[in-house]
Design a protein around this motif. Structure first.
Motif, mmCIF file in Angstrom:
data_model
loop_
_atom_site.group_PDB
_atom_site.id
_atom_site.type_symbol
_atom_site.label_atom_id
_atom_site.label_comp_id
_atom_site.label_asym_id
_atom_site.label_seq_id
_atom_site.Cartn_x
_atom_site.Cartn_y
_atom_site.Cartn_z
ATOM 1 N N GLN A 87 -5.296 3.953 4.531
ATOM 2 C CA GLN A 87 -4.933 4.700 3.213
ATOM 3 C C GLN A 87 -6.221 5.536 2.843
ATOM 4 N N LEU A 89 0.726 -1.143 0.012
ATOM 5 C CA LEU A 89 -0.109 -0.080 -0.162
ATOM 6 C C LEU A 89 0.844 1.161 0.054
ATOM 7 N N ASP A 146 1.455 5.204 0.537
ATOM 8 C CA ASP A 146 0.869 6.503 1.068
ATOM 9 C C ASP A 146 -0.082 6.011 2.128
ATOM 10 N N ALA A 147 0.027 4.982 2.864
ATOM 11 C CA ALA A 147 -0.725 4.479 4.002
ATOM 12 C C ALA A 147 0.093 4.695 5.269
#
Length: 456
Positions: free
Chosen positions: A327, A309, A311-312
């Motif tokens: 996210q 993932l 930008d989580a």
């Protein structure tokens, strides 16, 4: 003398792989082959030294008889069982059932003694035909989901009759007895309605406790898929929605701790948040999370999908020893290396028999997604459980010369391992009518059911 020395060395080599008491049971799903690209999982992707037991999910049932489910099943049976040429200690079982299988076929089969026996004989024939070591019952669930209340007692009869038939077949064929396990629920509701725990525990070799899917998108608030403990704020039924409750309840009902195998998920459950201002545990949700690129099921992500993932932000629910990720408006409760370590510490404290993984194909099996090496989650379990790798040298069992009376033990027996009725911590190996005597490591006893030294 040369030939005898070779046989002795071979016996010792085989024994090195069957001393470990802990089980690491891994489910192999026959639909994972159809995932796209690097997520497609095939028998060739299985490390034969990773798990102690591999369970093939799932077979089908037609006309009360065990049969294949997928066109490639027979070839996969052969491919997986060929792994035992590399690791003779690996046990491979075949499972029938699962959530999507429902209850009707089981209910119809156990309803009459004749159909029950048709099923049992088909199981034995099928397992022997394809070289399996045992059978896993995944009836979800007797006494629930349109299964009548009488199925609680009929499930017990099914388990006991399978167990007795496996013993009888072993005595007649001279082969090792087929193993028998069952996948069982974590919650009080299904357990109370479907399982006579003390009775089935006597007949099962081990019990795969499905301590996952504890929370999911069938609920309207966020919750972890497999939390180890309850949160202090949880009361009533909510306080029972955790691994610790499930284990304690099965033990309270009479399951022997060393037969309980703790379920570990290599996947997470995801939600779509109702608001970005409330993102904690118990936050309101508007539905299932976005399907993963490979698993393609709403509210569900394999570990290799979670670890990639972008930008989580990742968090830990300290009270529950359980991680989650956020996210955007996606909330994912999953397991990682840290939470798996906490669960192994827990199962050791409880004296449980080991860990069960659902499923082997949802770990980062090639090490291409998470940059943590192949099988980061299952390798963690293997290490924490103290299961030896193929290139390691575990402490060997001791051996001694048989006494004059024991020298004749193997004269009327075929090649194989046999328990010593006089001393439970010793056993014999018979090779061409010659008798070899071995001692288990301290605290362990020999069990013919697994041809291994295990906890009593």
């Amino acid at each position: 003398m040369g030939r005898r020395t070779i046989w002795t060395g071979l016996i010792l080599l085989l024994l090195l792989h069957c001393i470990a008491a802990a089980k690491l049971v891994c489910y192999f799903t026959n639909w994972s082959q159809y995932r796209a690209g690097q997520a497609a999982f095939l028998p060739k992707d299985v490390d034969p030294f990773l798990c102690t037991h591999l369970i093939y999910a799932f077979a089908d049932m037609k006309n009360h008889q065990l049969t294949t489910f997928d066109p490639k099943d027979v070839q996969f049976y052969k491919d997986l069982n060929s792994l035992k040429s590399k690791n003779p200690s690996l046990k491979i079982l075949l499972a029938v059932g699962g959530w999507n299988f429902g209850t009707k076929k089981f209910t119809d089969m156990v309803a009459r003694p004749e159909t029950l026996q048709i099923f049992i004989q088909s199981v034995i024939s099928f397992l022997r035909q394809y070289n399996f070591d045992g059978f896993d019952l995944d009836w979800e669930y007797p006494g629930s989901r349109d299964s009548p209340a009488i199925d609680k007692e009929r499930f017990t009869a099914l388990v006991e009759n399978l167990h007795n038939a496996f013993i009888e077949e072993s005595q007649k064929s001279g082969k090792n007895r087929l193993l028998l396990s069952a996948a069982v629920p974590a919650g009080r509701y299904h357990l109370d309605r479907g399982y006579e725990v003390q009775k089935i525990s006597q007949a099962l070799d081990f019990i795969n406790l499905m301590t996952y899917d504890i929370h999911g998108t069938w609920e309207r608030t966020t919750g972890h898929n497999s939390p180890l403990y309850r949160r202090q704020s949880e009361k009533g039924e909510a306080a029972e929605a955790n691994v610790d409750f499930a284990v304690n309840y099965w033990l309270k009902k009479g399951a022997p701790s060393n037969k309980v195998i703790l379920g570990m998920p290599t996947y997470g459950r995801s939600f779509t948040l109702s608001s970005l201002s409330d993102t904690g545990v118990g936050a309101p949700t508007s539905g299932a999370g976005i399907p993963g690129s490979f698993t393609k099921e709403g509210g569900f992500l394999a570990f290799y999908e979670v670890c990639t993932l972008t930008d989580a932000t990742f968090h830990m629910i300290e009270e529950q020893k359980a991680p989650y990720a956020i996210q955007g408006n996606q909330w994912i409760g999953f397991d990682n290396v840290e939470s798996f370590r906490a669960k192994v510490r827990y199962l050791k404290q409880k004296g449980l028999g080991g860990a069960m993984v659902w499923s082997i194909d949802m770990d980062d099996f090639k090490g291409t997604f998470c940059n943590q090496g192949p099988y980061p989650l299952i390798q963690t379990l293997k290490k924490e459980l103290g299961i030896s790798s193929s290139n390691e040298s575990p402490t060997p069992t001791q051996t001694s010369k048989p006494t004059p009376g024991e020298n004749t033990f193997c004269q009327d027996k075929g090649n194989g391992f046999y328990s010593n009725p006089q001393e439970s911590n010793t056993f014999y190996s018979c090779i061409e009518k010659q008798t070899f005597k071995f001692f288990c490591l301290e605290g362990l006893v020999f069990k013919e059911s697994c041809t291994c030294c295990d906890w009593p």
